[in-house]
Design a protein around this motif. Sequence first.
Motif, short mmCIF file in Angstrom:
data_model
loop_
_atom_site.label_atom_id
_atom_site.label_comp_id
_atom_site.label_asym_id
_atom_site.label_seq_id
_atom_site.Cartn_x
_atom_site.Cartn_y
_atom_site.Cartn_z
N GLN A 162 2.57 1.94 -3.40
CA GLN A 162 1.71 2.37 -4.50
C GLN A 162 1.82 3.87 -4.77
N VAL A 184 0.84 -1.21 0.00
CA VAL A 184 0.00 0.00 0.00
C VAL A 184 0.87 1.25 0.00
N THR A 185 1.92 1.25 0.79
CA THR A 185 2.83 2.40 0.83
C THR A 185 3.55 2.58 -0.50
N ALA A 210 -1.28 -1.18 -7.55
CA ALA A 210 -2.68 -1.26 -7.13
C ALA A 210 -3.45 -2.29 -7.95
#
Length: 333
Positions: free
Chosen positions: A242, A239-240, A249
């Motif tokens: 991305q 997530v970081t 994603a």
Amino acid sequence: MTALAPHLSAYLLEYLPRDRGASRHTINSYAYGFQLLICFAARRLRVRPCEIQVEQFTPELILDFLDHIETERTNKPRTRNARLAAFKSFFRYLEYRAPACLNLSMQVHAIPSKRIEQPLIDYLTRQELQALLDAPDQRTASGLRDRAMLHVAYAAGLRASELTGLRMVDLGHPAMDTIHVIGKGRRERVLPLWKETQTVLKDWLRVRPGCGDQAIFLNQRGEAMSRHGFASRLAAHVVTAQRSAPTLACKRVSPHVLRHTCALHTLEATGDIRRVALWLGHSSILSTEIYLRVDPAEKLSILGAGAPPQIKKGTFAGVSDRLLAMLATARVA
């Protein structure tokens, strides 16, 4: 009738670890599969689990259970086949210890595995990989640990169980330039580490708690990091990452994707599928051929090796063959 409980206990607690040398992960997987099957059978037969007899595990019951885990538990065909493999292994064990179950064992072994699709593997581009490796916060101990886990997992192409199973004695001291890995099927290999990987590993070891557990990577409780723990940390860093690599994603990044990425980058660098198999610890090169289907460079080299063939259209007119003549006569008759 043959009681299930004593045979199943001996199979899981004695035969698999002592006689077969099965890993803890294999035993856990087999035990969980039988737990699901026994609970299903107890509901179907309306008996207590401890009262189930081996002869009650008919092929029809096992097939119904396999359909149940696919439809109601939404398991994939690959999981279905793994459960079936565990049951077949148990009945193979019974053949020599409960001859009365021999006929039932043959029927269980006749249950076919389900054909599964062979999709192309997922992997990361170099930009995506670098964004992921840079995602952990290097100002914290957990960030240094996660960064080291990601680097080692990618550089050595490790499975999640191989990574979390690393011990301090597996490091090549004092330079820490190699690691000793015990892989699937108890196959051992020693892999060199890049300078960058050595650096991030040493950064973690400087802040690693000096507790009694000898695992290299520890969780917040000072215990060995689990496979699920590593997968959770990986998901958080994806997530970081991305932010600098938005294409992440659209990808499902699991621990095994790092292994695939290592394999493809190694194939790209060496052009030798045998070296990739040795690096990953595959027992057969057939397991490594999946990477040839993904790497476009290998396909381009095939195209460049020759020119398009000039093939003329053929015909069967005027061909005389006794077999074809007989078939033609049979059709007329």
